[in-house]
Design a protein around this motif. Sequence first.
Motif, PDB file in Angstrom:
ATOM      1  N   ALA A   9       0.815  -1.216   0.000  1.00 43.79           N
ATOM      2  CA  ALA A   9       0.000   0.000   0.000  1.00 43.79           C
ATOM      3  C   ALA A   9       0.846   1.262   0.000  1.00 43.79           C
ATOM      4  CB  ALA A   9      -0.929  -0.009   1.217  1.00 43.79           C
ATOM      5  N   ARG A  43      -5.665  -5.272  -5.322  1.00 40.35           N
ATOM      6  CA  ARG A  43      -6.248  -4.156  -6.072  1.00 40.35           C
ATOM      7  C   ARG A  43      -5.386  -3.821  -7.285  1.00 40.35           C
ATOM      8  NH1 ARG A  43      -7.156  -2.421  -0.682  1.00 40.35           N
ATOM      9  NH2 ARG A  43      -9.301  -1.745  -0.245  1.00 40.35           N
ATOM     10  N   GLY A  47      -7.633   1.316  -8.054  1.00 39.30           N
ATOM     11  CA  GLY A  47      -8.457   1.020  -6.893  1.00 39.30           C
ATOM     12  C   GLY A  47      -9.390  -0.162  -7.061  1.00 39.30           C
ATOM     13  N   SER A  68      -2.662  -5.401   0.069  1.00 33.57           N
ATOM     14  CA  SER A  68      -2.774  -4.683   1.343  1.00 33.57           C
ATOM     15  C   SER A  68      -3.670  -5.448   2.293  1.00 33.57           C
ATOM     16  CB  SER A  68      -3.339  -3.283   1.106  1.00 33.57           C
ATOM     17  OG  SER A  68      -4.666  -3.372   0.621  1.00 33.57           O
ATOM     18  N   ASN A  71      -7.809  -4.098   6.548  1.00 36.34           N
ATOM     19  CA  ASN A  71      -8.171  -2.870   7.257  1.00 36.34           C
ATOM     20  C   ASN A  71      -7.288  -1.678   6.896  1.00 36.34           C
ATOM     21  OD1 ASN A  71      -5.887  -3.813   8.387  1.00 36.34           O
ATOM     22  ND2 ASN A  71      -6.556  -3.668  10.527  1.00 36.34           N
ATOM     23  N   GLN A  72      -6.445  -1.810   5.880  1.00 39.40           N
ATOM     24  CA  GLN A  72      -5.542  -0.715   5.509  1.00 39.40           C
ATOM     25  C   GLN A  72      -6.062   0.020   4.278  1.00 39.40           C
ATOM     26  OE1 GLN A  72      -1.514  -1.907   4.718  1.00 39.40           O
ATOM     27  NE2 GLN A  72      -0.725   0.184   4.690  1.00 39.40           N
ATOM     28  N   SER A  73      -6.127   1.342   4.365  1.00 39.69           N
ATOM     29  CA  SER A  73      -6.575   2.131   3.216  1.00 39.69           C
ATOM     30  C   SER A  73      -5.462   2.185   2.173  1.00 39.69           C
ATOM     31  CB  SER A  73      -6.949   3.542   3.659  1.00 39.69           C
ATOM     32  OG  SER A  73      -5.821   4.203   4.209  1.00 39.69           O
ATOM     33  N   VAL A  74      -5.886   2.301   0.925  1.00 42.49           N
ATOM     34  CA  VAL A  74      -4.932   2.300  -0.190  1.00 42.49           C
ATOM     35  C   VAL A  74      -5.153   3.538  -1.042  1.00 42.49           C
ATOM     36  CG1 VAL A  74      -4.190   1.111  -2.283  1.00 42.49           C
ATOM     37  CG2 VAL A  74      -4.751  -0.202  -0.236  1.00 42.49           C
ATOM     38  N   THR A  75      -4.071   4.217  -1.369  1.00 40.80           N
ATOM     39  CA  THR A  75      -4.137   5.387  -2.247  1.00 40.80           C
ATOM     40  C   THR A  75      -3.936   4.932  -3.689  1.00 40.80           C
ATOM     41  OG1 THR A  75      -3.163   6.735  -0.502  1.00 40.80           O
ATOM     42  CG2 THR A  75      -3.184   7.664  -2.704  1.00 40.80           C
TER      43      THR A  75
END
Length: 360
Positions: A9, A43, A47, A68, A71-75
């Motif tokens: 991520a 991903r 996204g 990722s 629970n981890q956000s991805v840019t």
Amino acid sequence: MNGYKVTDANRSRICGVACKNLQQLKTKGCAKLKLDSSSIIVRLQDGTIVDDEEYFRTIAPQTIFILSPLNQSVTTGYELLYNMLCSVHKDYLNVGKLASDFLSQDLKSKIRDISSVLEQQSIQERAKLSKREEDPAWFDGLETLACTKEDFMFKRSQERIRGYLYKSQDDIKKSSLYIKDSKARAKLDATFNCFKTWLKKVCHFGCYFSRHYSSHEGNMKSYCDGNGQFQCQGKWNEKNCLHIDNAVGNSKHFINPYESKEARIVFSTWNLDHRIERSRRIGPALLDAAKLAVQKNEAINALYFFTLLFTSANLKLVHIVCHDKGEHHGADCMTKRLTTSKNLQQDLNLVLNHPAISVV
């Protein structure tokens, strides 16, 4: 098994992975990135979540996947680029009115457009690849011994030209003149023997679809440029394709089959269209030539008919929309050129090297 790329991520590193399916991508990717594979989401850079094996199989090799934890956000890729631009002092970027407008109105959308352009550049880079091992996805599904894209396209062109030879010969052999008149039959057989000899000399015009021949002259020149880009030449009775705006470059009537498997498949729907039609005009004219040759004790003008059937002097490369299958009224063979008293064997080079030899 195909090759892909994986990253985490934070984009801290990118690793190459060879795998057969999505599960194998997760397992190998997590091992290389030192991630726990039990709760991993896969991903694409835009996204999109990839959680289906069937969808995974549609994704091109060398694509970058983001692995990722759940629970981890991805840019996304374009968000990274957006954040990078925003981190720069905008006073330095707002130079001139155009730059100011660009940066002040819907910047995220425009960054998406930039990402799209970068993706197109990647496709163009793939088009430059030639060997099977360099771009295996391009050869996917093909039963061929060709080792390069150029070899494969060369053979596809040969197939089309051989098709014109065999179809024309079959049509002639079915005619009553060929069946009943032995003298006319001998003239026609001699003509087709000339066709076969000359086609062997020019490798059945495999050059037409191979970008290796883009710099050649006359009728041995390929229809594409050095990058492999083909352009529709328009309907038989038009000088150029009316669907192409040169200022814009309408992509619908341009194609580069060297770019991808999909482009190669679409190119198979493009046609080499005889301006003077093979079945409606050239075939009947060959029969008329045989009759005249018998009457005048001359030979059929094999070189003229060779030019009509097989060379770019009479063959236009057209998009399927520009392929007019109706009768080509006004495009006829020249009666005065049907027969000859000359030995034309030595004149083949004239046909091949002349950049715009007349066929009408």
